[in-house]
Design a protein around this motif. Structure first.
Motif, PDB file in Angstrom:
ATOM      1  N   THR A 155      -7.236   3.931  13.257  1.00  0.00           N
ATOM      2  CA  THR A 155      -7.217   4.892  12.156  1.00  0.00           C
ATOM      3  C   THR A 155      -5.798   5.117  11.656  1.00  0.00           C
ATOM      4  N   LEU A 156      -4.878   5.318  12.596  1.00  0.00           N
ATOM      5  CA  LEU A 156      -3.477   5.517  12.240  1.00  0.00           C
ATOM      6  C   LEU A 156      -2.904   4.263  11.586  1.00  0.00           C
ATOM      7  N   LEU A 157      -3.194   3.115  12.177  1.00  0.00           N
ATOM      8  CA  LEU A 157      -2.680   1.843  11.673  1.00  0.00           C
ATOM      9  C   LEU A 157      -3.156   1.580  10.250  1.00  0.00           C
ATOM     10  N   PHE A 158      -4.431   1.776  10.000  1.00  0.00           N
ATOM     11  CA  PHE A 158      -4.979   1.553   8.666  1.00  0.00           C
ATOM     12  C   PHE A 158      -4.340   2.501   7.654  1.00  0.00           C
ATOM     13  N   GLY A 159      -4.163   3.754   8.066  1.00  0.00           N
ATOM     14  CA  GLY A 159      -3.530   4.727   7.180  1.00  0.00           C
ATOM     15  C   GLY A 159      -2.116   4.342   6.796  1.00  0.00           C
ATOM     16  N   ILE A 160      -1.400   3.709   7.725  1.00  0.00           N
ATOM     17  CA  ILE A 160      -0.023   3.290   7.455  1.00  0.00           C
ATOM     18  C   ILE A 160       0.006   2.081   6.530  1.00  0.00           C
ATOM     19  N   ILE A 161      -0.830   1.073   6.819  1.00  0.00           N
ATOM     20  CA  ILE A 161      -0.786  -0.183   6.089  1.00  0.00           C
ATOM     21  C   ILE A 161      -1.311  -0.036   4.664  1.00  0.00           C
ATOM     22  N   ILE A 162      -2.279   0.854   4.450  1.00  0.00           N
ATOM     23  CA  ILE A 162      -2.905   0.983   3.140  1.00  0.00           C
ATOM     24  C   ILE A 162      -2.006   1.680   2.119  1.00  0.00           C
ATOM     25  N   VAL A 163      -0.952   2.377   2.596  1.00  0.00           N
ATOM     26  CA  VAL A 163      -0.045   3.063   1.668  1.00  0.00           C
ATOM     27  C   VAL A 163       0.759   2.027   0.885  1.00  0.00           C
ATOM     28  N   PRO A 164       0.733   2.068  -0.450  1.00  0.00           N
ATOM     29  CA  PRO A 164       1.504   1.095  -1.241  1.00  0.00           C
ATOM     30  C   PRO A 164       2.996   1.171  -0.908  1.00  0.00           C
ATOM     31  N   GLY A 165       3.583   0.014  -0.675  1.00  0.00           N
ATOM     32  CA  GLY A 165       5.006  -0.026  -0.322  1.00  0.00           C
ATOM     33  C   GLY A 165       5.568  -1.415  -0.531  1.00  0.00           C
ATOM     34  N   MET A 166       6.706  -1.680   0.109  1.00  0.00           N
ATOM     35  CA  MET A 166       7.457  -2.914  -0.107  1.00  0.00           C
ATOM     36  C   MET A 166       6.647  -4.153   0.278  1.00  0.00           C
ATOM     37  N   ASP A 167       5.960  -4.120   1.423  1.00  0.00           N
ATOM     38  CA  ASP A 167       5.178  -5.276   1.860  1.00  0.00           C
ATOM     39  C   ASP A 167       4.051  -5.575   0.877  1.00  0.00           C
ATOM     40  N   MET A 168       3.366  -4.534   0.440  1.00  0.00           N
ATOM     41  CA  MET A 168       2.243  -4.705  -0.475  1.00  0.00           C
ATOM     42  C   MET A 168       2.714  -5.297  -1.812  1.00  0.00           C
ATOM     43  N   ILE A 169       3.824  -4.792  -2.339  1.00  0.00           N
ATOM     44  CA  ILE A 169       4.356  -5.289  -3.602  1.00  0.00           C
ATOM     45  C   ILE A 169       4.803  -6.742  -3.467  1.00  0.00           C
ATOM     46  N   PHE A 170       5.364  -7.088  -2.315  1.00  0.00           N
ATOM     47  CA  PHE A 170       5.804  -8.469  -2.088  1.00  0.00           C
ATOM     48  C   PHE A 170       4.617  -9.427  -2.128  1.00  0.00           C
ATOM     49  N   VAL A 171       3.529  -9.058  -1.483  1.00  0.00           N
ATOM     50  CA  VAL A 171       2.327  -9.894  -1.492  1.00  0.00           C
ATOM     51  C   VAL A 171       1.776 -10.028  -2.909  1.00  0.00           C
ATOM     52  N   LEU A 172       1.688  -8.923  -3.624  1.00  0.00           N
ATOM     53  CA  LEU A 172       1.177  -8.959  -4.992  1.00  0.00           C
ATOM     54  C   LEU A 172       2.051  -9.824  -5.903  1.00  0.00           C
ATOM     55  N   ALA A 173       3.372  -9.691  -5.763  1.00  0.00           N
ATOM     56  CA  ALA A 173       4.289 -10.466  -6.605  1.00  0.00           C
ATOM     57  C   ALA A 173       4.086 -11.961  -6.406  1.00  0.00           C
ATOM     58  N   ASN A 174       3.948 -12.380  -5.164  1.00  0.00           N
ATOM     59  CA  ASN A 174       3.735 -13.800  -4.890  1.00  0.00           C
ATOM     60  C   ASN A 174       2.370 -14.271  -5.371  1.00  0.00           C
ATOM     61  N   SER A 175       1.348 -13.433  -5.195  1.00  0.00           N
ATOM     62  CA  SER A 175      -0.002 -13.808  -5.625  1.00  0.00           C
ATOM     63  C   SER A 175      -0.088 -13.940  -7.133  1.00  0.00           C
ATOM     64  N   LEU A 176       0.506 -12.990  -7.852  1.00  0.00           N
ATOM     65  CA  LEU A 176       0.437 -12.992  -9.307  1.00  0.00           C
ATOM     66  C   LEU A 176       1.305 -14.082  -9.920  1.00  0.00           C
ATOM     67  N   SER A 177       2.459 -14.359  -9.292  1.00  0.00           N
ATOM     68  CA  SER A 177       3.397 -15.335  -9.854  1.00  0.00           C
ATOM     69  C   SER A 177       3.012 -16.770  -9.515  1.00  0.00           C
ATOM     70  N   ARG A 178       2.524 -16.980  -8.286  1.00  0.00           N
ATOM     71  CA  ARG A 178       2.347 -18.359  -7.824  1.00  0.00           C
ATOM     72  C   ARG A 178       0.970 -18.628  -7.233  1.00  0.00           C
ATOM     73  N   GLY A 179       0.049 -17.689  -7.366  1.00  0.00           N
ATOM     74  CA  GLY A 179      -1.321 -17.936  -6.934  1.00  0.00           C
ATOM     75  C   GLY A 179      -1.639 -17.413  -5.549  1.00  0.00           C
TER      76      GLY A 179
END
Length: 209
Positions: free
Chosen positions: A12-36
């Protein structure tokens, strides 16, 4: 508290931490949107590798403490619970908004992996964060610490894969949900804050017994 209940609280704690939008999430999105999607999944794998190092650091710290200075274990558990409650409280009061997702800097999947790992490892708060979390859930009364640490590390990697990998696979919709809907992003952060406070209070009560 049983070992199973302990793991549910950790998840529960882990999911709450990871689901918060932050640097890791933006990095994944940037790579997905830019390069698939493959680039997004490579970035996710890099973040998972960095998370494994954080898990190892937390487990070693708790293991050494329990072996050599056991008298400090309970005070650290209480301090960690209070620290997590404070983080949860600040999230409850915050208004997290992601203004945009820029292009990825990585030129290859291997580079996306490396940068994902570095992005995760370069966060100094993560080390303090893991040292605060692990004493709450990696407990000598549940048996040998190594198997417990392995289970928690696998849970961390699986949760990162589910959240960040899911974002990579659904990058367009995820971007709209995170960047285009400020209200939803704010309430994700506040909901995570409530989870952190609730779990921290439960582990604090256990530590004070």
């Amino acid at each position: 508290m049983t070992y199973g209940e302990n793991l549910w609280l950790f998840f529960t704690l882990l999911f709450g931490i990871i689901i918060v939008p932050g640097m890791d999430m933006i990095f994944v999105l940037a790579n997905s949107l830019s390069r698939g999607r493959p680039a997004g999944m490579a970035a996710t794998a890099g973040i998972m590798a960095g998370g494994a190092v954080h898990s190892l650091y937390g487990a070693l710290g708790v293991g050494l403490l329990a072996s050599f200075i056991p008298v400090l274990f309970t005070p650290l558990l209480i301090a960690g619970s209070l620290y997590m409650a404070w983080i949860g409280y600040t999230l409850m009061r915050s208004s997290i908004v992601i203004d945009g997702v820029g292009p990825a800097q990585a030129a290859s999947h291997a580079q996306a992996f490396r940068r994902g790992a570095i992005t995760c490892l370069m966060n100094p708060k993560a080390y303090l964060f893991m040292l605060a979390i692990y004493p709450q859930f990696l407990r000598p009364e549940f048996g040998p610490l190594l198997p417990q640490a392995l289970v928690m590390g696998l849970m961390t990697a699986a949760t990162q894969l589910a959240v960040y990998g899911g974002l990579a696979l659904a990058a367009g919709r995820a971007r709209q949900a995170i960047v285009g809907n400020a209200t939803a992003t704010i309430w994700i952060g506040r909901g995570a804050g409530i989870l952190l406070v609730a779990v921290s209070l439960v582990t604090l009560a256990e530590g004070l017994r």
